[in-house]
Motif scaffolding. Structure first.
Motif, PDB file in Angstrom:
ATOM      1  N   LEU A 332       0.829  -1.205   0.000  1.00  9.14           N
ATOM      2  CA  LEU A 332       0.000   0.000   0.000  1.00  9.14           C
ATOM      3  C   LEU A 332       0.866   1.259   0.000  1.00  9.14           C
ATOM      4  CD1 LEU A 332      -2.852  -0.966   2.498  1.00  9.14           C
ATOM      5  CD2 LEU A 332      -3.103  -0.460   0.059  1.00  9.14           C
ATOM      6  N   ASN A 333       1.907   1.289   0.842  1.00  6.84           N
ATOM      7  CA  ASN A 333       2.777   2.466   0.887  1.00  6.84           C
ATOM      8  C   ASN A 333       3.514   2.673  -0.432  1.00  6.84           C
ATOM      9  OD1 ASN A 333       2.119   3.154   3.536  1.00  6.84           O
ATOM     10  ND2 ASN A 333       3.686   1.773   4.395  1.00  6.84           N
ATOM     11  N   GLN A 334       4.007   1.568  -1.005  1.00 10.03           N
ATOM     12  CA  GLN A 334       4.760   1.663  -2.263  1.00 10.03           C
ATOM     13  C   GLN A 334       3.868   2.144  -3.396  1.00 10.03           C
ATOM     14  OE1 GLN A 334       6.741  -1.979  -3.343  1.00 10.03           O
ATOM     15  NE2 GLN A 334       7.054  -1.341  -5.457  1.00 10.03           N
ATOM     16  N   GLU A 335       2.691   1.539  -3.553  1.00  7.04           N
ATOM     17  CA  GLU A 335       1.805   1.900  -4.666  1.00  7.04           C
ATOM     18  C   GLU A 335       1.179   3.283  -4.453  1.00  7.04           C
ATOM     19  OE1 GLU A 335       1.648   0.407  -7.410  1.00  7.04           O
ATOM     20  OE2 GLU A 335       2.899  -1.287  -6.782  1.00  7.04           O
ATOM     21  N   LEU A 349     -10.173  -2.596  -3.109  1.00  8.22           N
ATOM     22  CA  LEU A 349     -11.358  -3.420  -2.877  1.00  8.22           C
ATOM     23  C   LEU A 349     -11.258  -4.057  -1.507  1.00  8.22           C
ATOM     24  CD1 LEU A 349     -11.649  -5.348  -6.294  1.00  8.22           C
ATOM     25  CD2 LEU A 349     -12.619  -3.114  -5.678  1.00  8.22           C
ATOM     26  N   PHE A 350     -12.361  -3.999  -0.745  1.00  4.19           N
ATOM     27  CA  PHE A 350     -12.427  -4.657   0.559  1.00  4.19           C
ATOM     28  C   PHE A 350     -13.440  -5.780   0.428  1.00  4.19           C
ATOM     29  CE2 PHE A 350     -10.893  -2.771   4.718  1.00  4.19           C
ATOM     30  CZ  PHE A 350     -10.789  -3.986   5.347  1.00  4.19           C
ATOM     31  N   VAL A 351     -12.972  -7.049   0.526  1.00  5.99           N
ATOM     32  CA  VAL A 351     -13.815  -8.220   0.299  1.00  5.99           C
ATOM     33  C   VAL A 351     -14.067  -8.896   1.643  1.00  5.99           C
ATOM     34  CG1 VAL A 351     -14.073 -10.380  -0.968  1.00  5.99           C
ATOM     35  CG2 VAL A 351     -12.783  -8.496  -1.981  1.00  5.99           C
ATOM     36  N   ASP A 352     -15.353  -9.229   1.914  1.00  8.23           N
ATOM     37  CA  ASP A 352     -15.694  -9.918   3.158  1.00  8.23           C
ATOM     38  C   ASP A 352     -16.700 -11.024   2.845  1.00  8.23           C
ATOM     39  OD1 ASP A 352     -15.680  -9.704   6.305  1.00  8.23           O
ATOM     40  OD2 ASP A 352     -17.774  -9.982   5.691  1.00  8.23           O
ATOM     41  N   ILE A 353     -16.443 -12.215   3.386  1.00  6.23           N
ATOM     42  CA  ILE A 353     -17.336 -13.353   3.155  1.00  6.23           C
ATOM     43  C   ILE A 353     -18.583 -13.164   4.036  1.00  6.23           C
ATOM     44  CG2 ILE A 353     -17.577 -15.863   3.308  1.00  6.23           C
ATOM     45  CD1 ILE A 353     -14.574 -16.079   2.956  1.00  6.23           C
ATOM     46  N   ILE A 383      -7.061 -11.538 -10.637  1.00  8.30           N
ATOM     47  CA  ILE A 383      -6.071 -10.467 -10.723  1.00  8.30           C
ATOM     48  C   ILE A 383      -5.043 -10.868 -11.760  1.00  8.30           C
ATOM     49  CG2 ILE A 383      -4.279  -9.226  -9.457  1.00  8.30           C
ATOM     50  CD1 ILE A 383      -5.901  -9.677  -6.928  1.00  8.30           C
ATOM     51  N   ARG A 384      -4.976 -10.129 -12.842  1.00  8.73           N
ATOM     52  CA  ARG A 384      -4.102 -10.546 -13.948  1.00  8.73           C
ATOM     53  C   ARG A 384      -2.949  -9.586 -14.212  1.00  8.73           C
ATOM     54  NH1 ARG A 384      -9.260 -12.259 -15.277  1.00  8.73           N
ATOM     55  NH2 ARG A 384      -9.391 -14.471 -15.846  1.00  8.73           N
ATOM     56  N   ARG A 385      -3.080  -8.345 -13.809  1.00  4.43           N
ATOM     57  CA  ARG A 385      -2.005  -7.383 -14.056  1.00  4.43           C
ATOM     58  C   ARG A 385      -0.880  -7.567 -13.041  1.00  4.43           C
ATOM     59  NH1 ARG A 385      -4.230  -1.429 -14.312  1.00  4.43           N
ATOM     60  NH2 ARG A 385      -4.590  -1.983 -12.118  1.00  4.43           N
ATOM     61  N   PRO A 386       0.379  -7.385 -13.461  1.00  2.45           N
ATOM     62  CA  PRO A 386       1.503  -7.556 -12.519  1.00  2.45           C
ATOM     63  C   PRO A 386       1.453  -6.593 -11.347  1.00  2.45           C
ATOM     64  CG  PRO A 386       2.290  -7.575 -14.802  1.00  2.45           C
ATOM     65  CD  PRO A 386       0.838  -7.160 -14.848  1.00  2.45           C
ATOM     66  N   LEU A 387       0.861  -5.389 -11.542  1.00  3.13           N
ATOM     67  CA  LEU A 387       0.846  -4.393 -10.474  1.00  3.13           C
ATOM     68  C   LEU A 387      -0.295  -4.590  -9.491  1.00  3.13           C
ATOM     69  CD1 LEU A 387       1.756  -1.121 -12.444  1.00  3.13           C
ATOM     70  CD2 LEU A 387       3.227  -2.506 -10.970  1.00  3.13           C
ATOM     71  N   ASP A 388      -1.276  -5.446  -9.808  1.00  2.00           N
ATOM     72  CA  ASP A 388      -2.398  -5.692  -8.909  1.00  2.00           C
ATOM     73  C   ASP A 388      -1.983  -6.695  -7.837  1.00  2.00           C
ATOM     74  OD1 ASP A 388      -3.831  -4.029 -10.519  1.00  2.00           O
ATOM     75  OD2 ASP A 388      -4.863  -5.627 -11.616  1.00  2.00           O
ATOM     76  N   HIS A 389      -2.447  -6.486  -6.610  1.00  5.10           N
ATOM     77  CA  HIS A 389      -2.085  -7.359  -5.490  1.00  5.10           C
ATOM     78  C   HIS A 389      -3.311  -7.665  -4.656  1.00  5.10           C
ATOM     79  CE1 HIS A 389       2.223  -6.664  -6.178  1.00  5.10           C
ATOM     80  NE2 HIS A 389       1.890  -5.401  -6.402  1.00  5.10           N
ATOM     81  N   VAL A 400      -7.855  -5.973  -2.046  1.00  4.63           N
ATOM     82  CA  VAL A 400      -7.255  -6.014  -3.374  1.00  4.63           C
ATOM     83  C   VAL A 400      -6.794  -4.610  -3.717  1.00  4.63           C
ATOM     84  CG1 VAL A 400      -7.595  -6.530  -5.818  1.00  4.63           C
ATOM     85  CG2 VAL A 400      -8.781  -7.899  -4.073  1.00  4.63           C
ATOM     86  N   VAL A 401      -5.472  -4.484  -4.029  1.00  2.00           N
ATOM     87  CA  VAL A 401      -4.883  -3.198  -4.387  1.00  2.00           C
ATOM     88  C   VAL A 401      -4.835  -3.110  -5.902  1.00  2.00           C
ATOM     89  CG1 VAL A 401      -2.877  -1.700  -4.143  1.00  2.00           C
ATOM     90  CG2 VAL A 401      -3.512  -3.241  -2.278  1.00  2.00           C
ATOM     91  N   LEU A 402      -5.440  -2.023  -6.467  1.00  4.12           N
ATOM     92  CA  LEU A 402      -5.523  -1.867  -7.920  1.00  4.12           C
ATOM     93  C   LEU A 402      -4.921  -0.526  -8.327  1.00  4.12           C
ATOM     94  CD1 LEU A 402      -9.223  -3.095  -8.346  1.00  4.12           C
ATOM     95  CD2 LEU A 402      -7.135  -4.414  -8.749  1.00  4.12           C
ATOM     96  N   PRO A 403      -3.602  -0.451  -8.527  1.00  2.00           N
ATOM     97  CA  PRO A 403      -2.978   0.808  -8.957  1.00  2.00           C
ATOM     98  C   PRO A 403      -3.449   1.186 -10.368  1.00  2.00           C
ATOM     99  CG  PRO A 403      -1.349  -0.743  -8.108  1.00  2.00           C
ATOM    100  CD  PRO A 403      -2.602  -1.507  -8.311  1.00  2.00           C
ATOM    101  N   ASP A 404      -3.480   2.507 -10.613  1.00  2.18           N
ATOM    102  CA  ASP A 404      -3.812   3.020 -11.945  1.00  2.18           C
ATOM    103  C   ASP A 404      -5.120   2.429 -12.469  1.00  2.18           C
ATOM    104  OD1 ASP A 404      -3.457   4.616 -14.127  1.00  2.18           O
ATOM    105  OD2 ASP A 404      -2.082   3.229 -15.170  1.00  2.18           O
ATOM    106  N   THR A 405      -6.154   2.408 -11.578  1.00  3.58           N
ATOM    107  CA  THR A 405      -7.447   1.819 -11.944  1.00  3.58           C
ATOM    108  C   THR A 405      -8.554   2.838 -11.661  1.00  3.58           C
ATOM    109  OG1 THR A 405      -6.635  -0.393 -11.411  1.00  3.58           O
ATOM    110  CG2 THR A 405      -9.021  -0.115 -11.563  1.00  3.58           C
ATOM    111  N   SER A 406      -9.425   3.038 -12.637  1.00  3.50           N
ATOM    112  CA  SER A 406     -10.526   3.988 -12.525  1.00  3.50           C
ATOM    113  C   SER A 406     -11.659   3.378 -11.715  1.00  3.50           C
ATOM    114  CB  SER A 406     -11.046   4.352 -13.922  1.00  3.50           C
ATOM    115  OG  SER A 406     -11.594   3.204 -14.550  1.00  3.50           O
ATOM    116  N   PRO A 407     -12.654   4.180 -11.328  1.00  6.01           N
ATOM    117  CA  PRO A 407     -13.807   3.632 -10.593  1.00  6.01           C
ATOM    118  C   PRO A 407     -14.516   2.534 -11.380  1.00  6.01           C
ATOM    119  CG  PRO A 407     -13.735   6.003 -10.369  1.00  6.01           C
ATOM    120  CD  PRO A 407     -12.689   5.652 -11.366  1.00  6.01           C
TER     121      PRO A 407
END
Length: 483
Positions: A332-335, A349-353, A383-389, A400-407
């Motif tokens: 999170l800090n890096q991205e 994204l915050f996912v909860d079962i 998650i398919r992009r290398p920058l997504d975590h 789920v961290v999605l850098p450079d991603t629009s709403p």
């Protein structure tokens, strides 16, 4: 590590091979020096004795031409003519022959023995040529000494007008050369030859009476030593087939050649023994070095794998295989810094079962762990992009961290994850949907906003709360407000 070990071991073996090869060259040079010394010793002995014999022959020629000597009694005449030469070691006979080849004076006694030598090679040479001087003839079997092998030294006797008057003969027993050769050390398979310059063998060691007088002018060894005064060469003997190192020397004052040879099997006997020992030890050391390099490399690889595994375990959640909460903080800090630096959008994204505590109470914690792992796999597969975590935030919650991603992109990703979880079809009797589902809260930060990453996490958490409060199994999006 193994490659370096092999290279070093090969270098060690190569250095050892060079040293052993140089040792072999040194052995050859030492053998050549030794053969040169032996040839010099034999040359010195032969020339010294032949010089004495030549003086005795000249004294006999001078005596024959001295009227006072010829007028003396038989005993005094023999003393003057032969100068006690008959007493010399290995001297066969010393004779004065007339123009017809008959013995007229004999060093063996006052009364000469009866024999004719007009057919001998040395007699014909002096008879036909007046300027021969000291002549060294071919070996022959003596008629006066029961076939004993000898070599003749002779000089011509001439009348005052220069016409042929006879020959003074001194026969040297070949046992002289045989005894001389036997005192010189040449190894078990060494050889030594004395030959005339026309290729006729006078003596050979190992001794073989059959080769005495044999002409070897067609042999390659003979051709070698005719080209210069002295030198060395390698060849295989035409007599016994042994490969030897030869050293030859053409005598300065006699028409003779000495050839001294040492078999390569003798020259390299000690070298081979030393080489086998050193090479065996070196190869063993090289093999051990390679083995140790391999073992060390294997241990190093195992250690690296263990360290890599530990590093991965420190970064991932053991149950789900996703990043753990500690690694999530670093990501999170890096991205976030990258998004602020590049002024690009940043989504979370915050996912909860849904109703997961009820699921655990109903089906047990083991089933709950299996469900967490299945949900985590769904998240990771989407998650398919290398920058997504993706990371496990805690309990049944995932981020789920999605850098450079629009709403819109964040909503689409969240919806894919929600549908994939529902499609797992995991039974959940405590859910109104009858299966395991998930609620997802999404938040997006834009460059125009002045916030930190914790604000994005709070907004995503609030969106998740809204999704749960409004029916679950749905996605809610909130934009980060300026503050």
């Amino acid at each position: 590590m193994v490659t370096a070990g092999v290279v070093i071991a090969l270098m060690m073996v190569a250095i050892c091979a060079v040293v052993l090869y140089q040792s072999r060259v040194d052995a050859t040079e030492r053998a050549t020096d030794g053969l040169r010394n032996i040839a010099a010793m034999a040359e010195h002995d032969i020339e010294r004795n032949f010089e004495l014999y030549a003086l005795s022959l000249q004294a006999a020629v001078d005596g024959v031409n001295d009227h006072e000597v010829m007028a003396a009694s038989g005993r005094l005449r023999n003393i003057a003519l032969f100068d006690r030469a008959a007493t010399a070691s290995y001297l066969g006979s010393m004779l004065v022959l007339d123009a017809n080849g008959n013995i007229v004076f004999d060093a063996a006694g006052e009364v000469p023995r009866v024999a004719n030598f007009a057919d001998r090679e040395y007699f014909r040479v002096h008879q036909q040529r007046s300027n021969v001087g000291l002549y060294v003839g071919h070996p022959y079997a003596s008629r006066l000494r029961n076939g004993s092998l000898s070599i003749p030294l002779s000089r011509r006797i001439s009348h005052t007008d220069g016409s042929f008057a006879g020959v003074v003969l001194l026969a040297i027993q070949l046992d002289y050369f045989r005894q001389l050769f036997s005192t010189l050390s040449l190894g078990n398979h060494g050889a030594m030859v004395l030959m005339q310059q026309d290729g006729t063998l006078i003596m050979r060691r190992p001794y073989d009476e059959k080769v005495i007088g044999r002409n070897v002018s067609n042999a390659s060894t003979f051709k070698e030593h005719r080209q210069k005064v002295e030198g060395s060469f390698t060849d295989v003997s035409v007599i016994d087939g042994v490969r030897r190192l030869y050293y030859f020397k053409n005598l300065r004052n006699l028409p003779l050649t000495i050839i001294v040879a040492e078999a390569y099997s003798d020259i390299y006997a000690a070298w081979w023994q030393r080489t086998v020992t050193i090479a065996g030890v070196m190869l063993a050391l090289a093999a051990a070095f390679i083995g140790l390099s391999f073992a060390f490399g294997l241990q190093l690889r195992c250690r690296m794998r263990a360290e890599s595994k530990l590093a991965m375990l420190a970064q991932t959640d053991g149950l789900t295989g996703l990043h753990n909460r500690r690694t999530l903080g670093e990501i999170l800090n890096q991205e976030w810094r990258r998004a602020r630096r590049t002024r690009s959008m940043f989504s979370l994204l915050f996912v909860d079962i849904d109703w997961f505590k009820v699921y655990n109470d109903t089906y047990g914690h083991q089933a709950g762990d299996a469900t967490l792992a299945a949900v985590a796999k769904c998240i990771g597969d989407n998650i398919r992009r290398p920058l997504d975590h993706a990371a496990r935030y805690g309990g049944e919650e995932f981020i789920v961290v999605l850098p450079d991603t629009s709403p819109d992109g964040a909503i689409a990703m969240a919806e894919n994850i929600r549908v994939a979880i529902a499609d797992l079809g995991i039974e959940h009797s405590g859910s109104e949907f009858g299966r395991v589902t998930a609620s997802i809260g999404a938040a997006t930060w834009t460059p125009e906003q002045d916030s930190d990453v914790s604000a994005v996490v709070r907004v995503a958490d609030q969106a998740l709360y809204t999704a749960k409060a409004t029916g679950r199994n749905k996605v809610e999006l909130s934009m980060v407000q300026v503050g």
